[in-house]
Design an enzyme around this catalytic site. Structure first.
Site, PDB file in Angstrom:
ATOM      1  N   LEU A  87       0.945   3.049  -3.132  1.00 57.25           N
ATOM      2  CA  LEU A  87       0.899   3.111  -1.514  1.00 57.25           C
ATOM      3  C   LEU A  87       2.476   3.611  -1.425  1.00 57.25           C
ATOM      4  O   LEU A  87       3.249   2.323  -1.539  1.00 57.25           O
ATOM      5  CB  LEU A  87       0.402   1.478  -1.325  1.00 57.25           C
ATOM      6  CG  LEU A  87      -0.765   1.530  -1.397  1.00 57.25           C
ATOM      7  CD1 LEU A  87      -1.425   0.082  -0.203  1.00 57.25           C
ATOM      8  CD2 LEU A  87      -2.080   2.348  -1.286  1.00 57.25           C
ATOM      9  N   GLY A  98       4.208  -1.546  -1.133  1.00 58.42           N
ATOM     10  CA  GLY A  98       6.296  -1.987  -0.723  1.00 58.42           C
ATOM     11  C   GLY A  98       6.760  -1.569  -2.889  1.00 58.42           C
ATOM     12  O   GLY A  98       7.020  -2.437  -2.933  1.00 58.42           O
ATOM     13  N   ASP A 124      14.477  -2.137   1.258  1.00 60.40           N
ATOM     14  CA  ASP A 124      15.797  -1.897   1.731  1.00 60.40           C
ATOM     15  C   ASP A 124      15.633  -1.728   2.260  1.00 60.40           C
ATOM     16  O   ASP A 124      14.977  -1.326   3.353  1.00 60.40           O
ATOM     17  CB  ASP A 124      15.829  -0.706   0.464  1.00 60.40           C
ATOM     18  CG  ASP A 124      17.069   0.065   0.971  1.00 60.40           C
ATOM     19  OD1 ASP A 124      18.282  -0.093   1.491  1.00 60.40           O
ATOM     20  OD2 ASP A 124      17.756   1.096   0.571  1.00 60.40           O
ATOM     21  N   LEU A 139      -1.557   5.301   3.710  1.00 58.78           N
ATOM     22  CA  LEU A 139      -2.652   4.564   4.893  1.00 58.78           C
ATOM     23  C   LEU A 139      -2.813   5.735   5.431  1.00 58.78           C
ATOM     24  O   LEU A 139      -2.184   6.935   6.089  1.00 58.78           O
ATOM     25  CB  LEU A 139      -2.135   2.922   5.387  1.00 58.78           C
ATOM     26  CG  LEU A 139      -1.714   2.288   4.821  1.00 58.78           C
ATOM     27  CD1 LEU A 139      -0.924   1.303   5.078  1.00 58.78           C
ATOM     28  CD2 LEU A 139      -2.866   1.729   3.862  1.00 58.78           C
ATOM     29  N   LEU A 197       5.991   1.624   6.703  1.00 54.02           N
ATOM     30  CA  LEU A 197       5.643   0.099   6.839  1.00 54.02           C
ATOM     31  C   LEU A 197       6.622  -1.164   6.095  1.00 54.02           C
ATOM     32  O   LEU A 197       7.267  -0.907   4.840  1.00 54.02           O
ATOM     33  CB  LEU A 197       4.347   0.294   7.632  1.00 54.02           C
ATOM     34  CG  LEU A 197       3.588   1.540   7.984  1.00 54.02           C
ATOM     35  CD1 LEU A 197       2.358   0.962   7.801  1.00 54.02           C
ATOM     36  CD2 LEU A 197       3.946   0.757   9.517  1.00 54.02           C
TER      37      LEU A 197
END
Length: 138
Positions: free
Chosen positions: A32, A52, A56, A78, A98
């Site tokens: 993702l 993820g 960072d 997404l 995100l």
């Protein structure tokens, strides 16, 4: 890290120092990344979703996409653009990047409700500059 999204497992997770590349077939992995052209339309229980790629504070455009491409992995993003609109704000700031916990909240809410609007409402904070269309008029 492999998670269980059903309410009955209470988000049980198994952790291992091994790489996802060693644990799962490449064609089962979906990385993702907000930079993907592919929209995640549904969660496939036979797929493994990598959340993820970076830990960072700064945003590195295209880095997670390049990493996935180097590993010959499928990518998806997404459906923020498909279900949300840019909210007017003084900074003209809009970001689809995100935190891992936000992505997890979105995926788990979607899995339970099968509703992207409900899932995005649960995980995309107003600080990202996006809102669901029904909130624009309020």
């Amino acid at each position: 890290l492999k998670g269980c999204f059903t309410p009955s497992c209470a988000f049980q997770m198994d952790m291992t120092p091994e790489s996802y590349l060693d644990l799962f077939p490449l064609d089962a992995i979906v990385y993702l990344t907000p930079d993907s052209e592919n929209v995640l339309e549904d969660i496939d229980p036979d797929k493994v979703y990598v959340l993820g790629g970076l830990v960072d504070e700064s945003i590195h455009k295209q880095l997670t996409l390049r990493r996935a491409q180097e590993q010959s992995l499928q990518t998806a993003r997404l459906p923020i653009r498909e279900y949300m609109v840019k909210a007017p704000n003084s900074r003209n700031y809009h970001s689809e990047t995100l935190a891992i916990n936000q992505v997890f909240d979105i995926l788990s809410t979607y899995y339970e409700t099968r509703s992207w609007p409900a899932a995005l409402r649960a995980g995309v904070s107003s600080g990202k500059g996006y809102m669901l269309p029904e909130r624009v008029e309020q």
